[in-house]
Design a protein around this motif. Structure first.
Motif, mmCIF file in Angstrom:
data_model
loop_
_atom_site.group_PDB
_atom_site.id
_atom_site.type_symbol
_atom_site.label_atom_id
_atom_site.label_comp_id
_atom_site.label_asym_id
_atom_site.label_seq_id
_atom_site.Cartn_x
_atom_site.Cartn_y
_atom_site.Cartn_z
ATOM 1 N N LEU A 146 -46.982 -23.949 -6.089
ATOM 2 C CA LEU A 146 -46.366 -22.721 -6.584
ATOM 3 C C LEU A 146 -46.697 -22.555 -8.057
ATOM 4 O O LEU A 146 -46.478 -23.473 -8.867
ATOM 5 N N ARG A 147 -47.186 -21.393 -8.410
ATOM 6 C CA ARG A 147 -47.453 -21.087 -9.819
ATOM 7 C C ARG A 147 -46.179 -20.501 -10.404
ATOM 8 O O ARG A 147 -45.788 -19.366 -10.094
ATOM 9 N N ILE A 148 -45.513 -21.276 -11.241
ATOM 10 C CA ILE A 148 -44.195 -20.912 -11.745
ATOM 11 C C ILE A 148 -44.274 -20.619 -13.237
ATOM 12 O O ILE A 148 -45.008 -21.282 -13.989
ATOM 13 N N GLU A 149 -43.523 -19.677 -13.650
ATOM 14 C CA GLU A 149 -43.461 -19.275 -15.048
ATOM 15 C C GLU A 149 -43.111 -20.469 -15.942
ATOM 16 O O GLU A 149 -42.200 -21.242 -15.651
ATOM 17 N N ASP A 150 -43.856 -20.645 -17.015
ATOM 18 C CA ASP A 150 -43.660 -21.703 -18.018
ATOM 19 C C ASP A 150 -44.029 -23.090 -17.502
ATOM 20 O O ASP A 150 -43.728 -24.093 -18.167
ATOM 21 N N VAL B 224 -34.110 -28.600 -11.893
ATOM 22 C CA VAL B 224 -33.388 -27.734 -10.966
ATOM 23 C C VAL B 224 -33.457 -26.308 -11.502
ATOM 24 O O VAL B 224 -32.891 -25.999 -12.553
ATOM 25 N N LEU B 225 -34.142 -25.410 -10.784
ATOM 26 C CA LEU B 225 -34.396 -24.055 -11.262
ATOM 27 C C LEU B 225 -33.697 -22.995 -10.428
ATOM 28 O O LEU B 225 -33.784 -21.813 -10.754
ATOM 29 N N SER B 226 -33.023 -23.406 -9.361
ATOM 30 C CA SER B 226 -32.351 -22.435 -8.498
ATOM 31 C C SER B 226 -30.898 -22.856 -8.293
ATOM 32 O O SER B 226 -30.608 -24.053 -8.158
ATOM 33 N N ARG C 99 -46.408 -16.780 -0.571
ATOM 34 C CA ARG C 99 -47.157 -15.538 -0.348
ATOM 35 C C ARG C 99 -47.184 -14.638 -1.584
ATOM 36 O O ARG C 99 -47.765 -13.562 -1.557
ATOM 37 N N ILE C 100 -46.547 -15.100 -2.658
ATOM 38 C CA ILE C 100 -46.552 -14.314 -3.897
ATOM 39 C C ILE C 100 -47.853 -14.554 -4.640
ATOM 40 O O ILE C 100 -48.231 -15.693 -4.926
ATOM 41 N N ASP C 101 -48.554 -13.489 -4.947
ATOM 42 C CA ASP C 101 -49.819 -13.587 -5.672
ATOM 43 C C ASP C 101 -49.544 -13.570 -7.177
ATOM 44 O O ASP C 101 -48.962 -12.636 -7.710
ATOM 45 N N GLY C 102 -49.950 -14.639 -7.842
ATOM 46 C CA GLY C 102 -49.736 -14.726 -9.277
ATOM 47 C C GLY C 102 -48.578 -15.640 -9.629
ATOM 48 O O GLY C 102 -48.065 -16.405 -8.812
ATOM 49 N N VAL C 103 -48.156 -15.536 -10.893
ATOM 50 C CA VAL C 103 -47.084 -16.393 -11.401
ATOM 51 C C VAL C 103 -45.740 -15.928 -10.846
ATOM 52 O O VAL C 103 -45.451 -14.728 -10.800
ATOM 53 N N ILE C 104 -44.923 -16.874 -10.410
ATOM 54 C CA ILE C 104 -43.627 -16.573 -9.812
ATOM 55 C C ILE C 104 -42.562 -16.562 -10.903
ATOM 56 O O ILE C 104 -42.353 -17.581 -11.574
ATOM 57 N N PRO C 105 -41.867 -15.446 -11.103
ATOM 58 C CA PRO C 105 -40.799 -15.412 -12.106
ATOM 59 C C PRO C 105 -39.639 -16.323 -11.695
ATOM 60 O O PRO C 105 -39.394 -16.537 -10.507
ATOM 61 N N ARG C 106 -38.935 -16.830 -12.663
ATOM 62 C CA ARG C 106 -37.825 -17.734 -12.367
ATOM 63 C C ARG C 106 -36.702 -17.031 -11.615
ATOM 64 O O ARG C 106 -35.999 -17.660 -10.824
ATOM 65 N N LEU D 7 -37.399 -17.422 -8.028
ATOM 66 C CA LEU D 7 -37.077 -18.776 -7.539
ATOM 67 C C LEU D 7 -35.600 -18.902 -7.190
ATOM 68 O O LEU D 7 -35.230 -19.586 -6.237
ATOM 69 N N ALA D 8 -34.756 -18.254 -7.968
ATOM 70 C CA ALA D 8 -33.313 -18.363 -7.791
ATOM 71 C C ALA D 8 -32.840 -17.757 -6.473
ATOM 72 O O ALA D 8 -31.712 -18.004 -6.048
ATOM 73 N N ARG D 9 -33.699 -16.991 -5.814
ATOM 74 C CA ARG D 9 -33.316 -16.375 -4.549
ATOM 75 C C ARG D 9 -33.625 -17.270 -3.344
ATOM 76 O O ARG D 9 -33.342 -16.895 -2.203
#
Length: 297
Positions: A252-256, A208-210, A176-183, A186-188
């Motif tokens: 998911l649009r993820i940073e980097d 593994v990012l979280s 539900r996050i609009d735009g790029v998701i900060p890392r 993700l860790a949450r």
């Protein structure tokens, strides 16, 4: 074996004289061979009271057994001829669970026609599990995804790329996050991670990012957990394509990380001391020619 082949020919051709012509023997020789077979087995195979010999009840039952015996012997001879030419008596292949199974199926169809007497044994494993059957001598060829540190006893060949992307259920908070998701976001959230059944990749993790992880040793289970909203994680595009099109899962649009997923290289691996034989080489070359999902981009 001559007696059995004569018995089968007489049944298929409908008469002893026709069987004699097929086998390039005299009719008396065919009659004598069948009579000898009947005497040895202690049963009457043909009723000879009519114009043409007819199979008895015992003859009909034993005809199937005769076909089985002759077929098995012919198969053994064909396999022996292949082995004398260097053909593997059996081809064992271990495939990374990420690799598209439709590509394997397409090539296996041709393999069955090209090598009808070479049985195919297929293992499906993940991560280091691809290498273990090769190291144990249980497999001839492996199709592996990226794993840091190819065992020194193995050789490899590039096979092509598949597409790999991060996804989550449509009702997951990250979706539900609009735009790029900060890392840090993700860790949450729990990341679903495919784990290795072996120790070959111990201490080496990829993607593994979280810090919050649930680890599953089965891609099918991971797929269902993703659909159930139990976490987010990476999946091969060909596995989740229908879910993305239907909206059950979302990318998911993820940073980097580039939109549309990343290219994951796949390789063919085999023991350096036991290079591919004719059947293995044919399979490898066909897999290289078989188009993959990456060409859809």
């Amino acid at each position: 074996m001559d007696q059995l082949r004569t018995f089968i020919a007489a049944s298929d051709e409908g008469s002893f004289s026709a069987a004699a012509r097929l086998l390039h023997r005299s009719q008396s020789a065919v009659s004598e061979m069948i009579a000898t077979l009947e005497a040895q087995m202690g049963v009457v195979l043909f009723d000879r009271t009519g114009r043409y010999p007819q199979l008895t009840i015992a003859g009909r039952v034993l005809l199937a057994d005769a076909r089985g015996v002759v077929g098995n012997v012919d198969f053994m001879k064909a396999r022996a001829r292949g082995m004398s030419l260097g053909l593997e008596p059996e081809l064992s292949v271990v495939v990374d669970v990420f690799f598209p199974m439709d590509r394997i199926t397409a090539v296996a169809t041709g393999f069955r026609e090209r090598f009808p007497h070479t049985p195919l044994r297929l293992y499906v494993e993940a991560l280091g599990g691809v290498f273990q059957p090769l190291l144990d001598g249980r497999a001839n060829v492996g199709i592996a995804g990226p794993l840091p540190g190819l065992p020194s006893s193995m050789s490899s060949e590039a096979l092509g790329d598949i597409r790999f992307m991060m996804v989550a259920s449509h009702d997951h908070p990250l979706a539900r996050i609009d735009g790029v998701i900060p890392r840090e976001e993700l860790a949450r959230h729990v990341q679903l991670v495919l784990t290795d059944r072996t120790e070959l990749s111990a201490g080496r993790e990829r993607g593994v990012l979280s810090p919050l992880t649930w680890r599953l040793a089965d891609l099918y289970a991971k797929h269902h957990f993703l659909l159930g909203g139990l976490g987010w994680g990476g999946m091969p595009f060909h596995t989740v394509r229908a879910d993305l099109e239907s909206g059950r899962l979302v990318e998911l649009r993820i940073e980097d990380i580039s939109p549309g997923g990343a290219d994951m290289p796949m390789t063919v691996v085999y023991p350096t001391s036991e290079p591919p034989g004719p059947a293995s080489r044919w399979l490898i070359d066909k897999l290289k020619l078989c188009p993959g999902e990456i060409t859809d981009r």
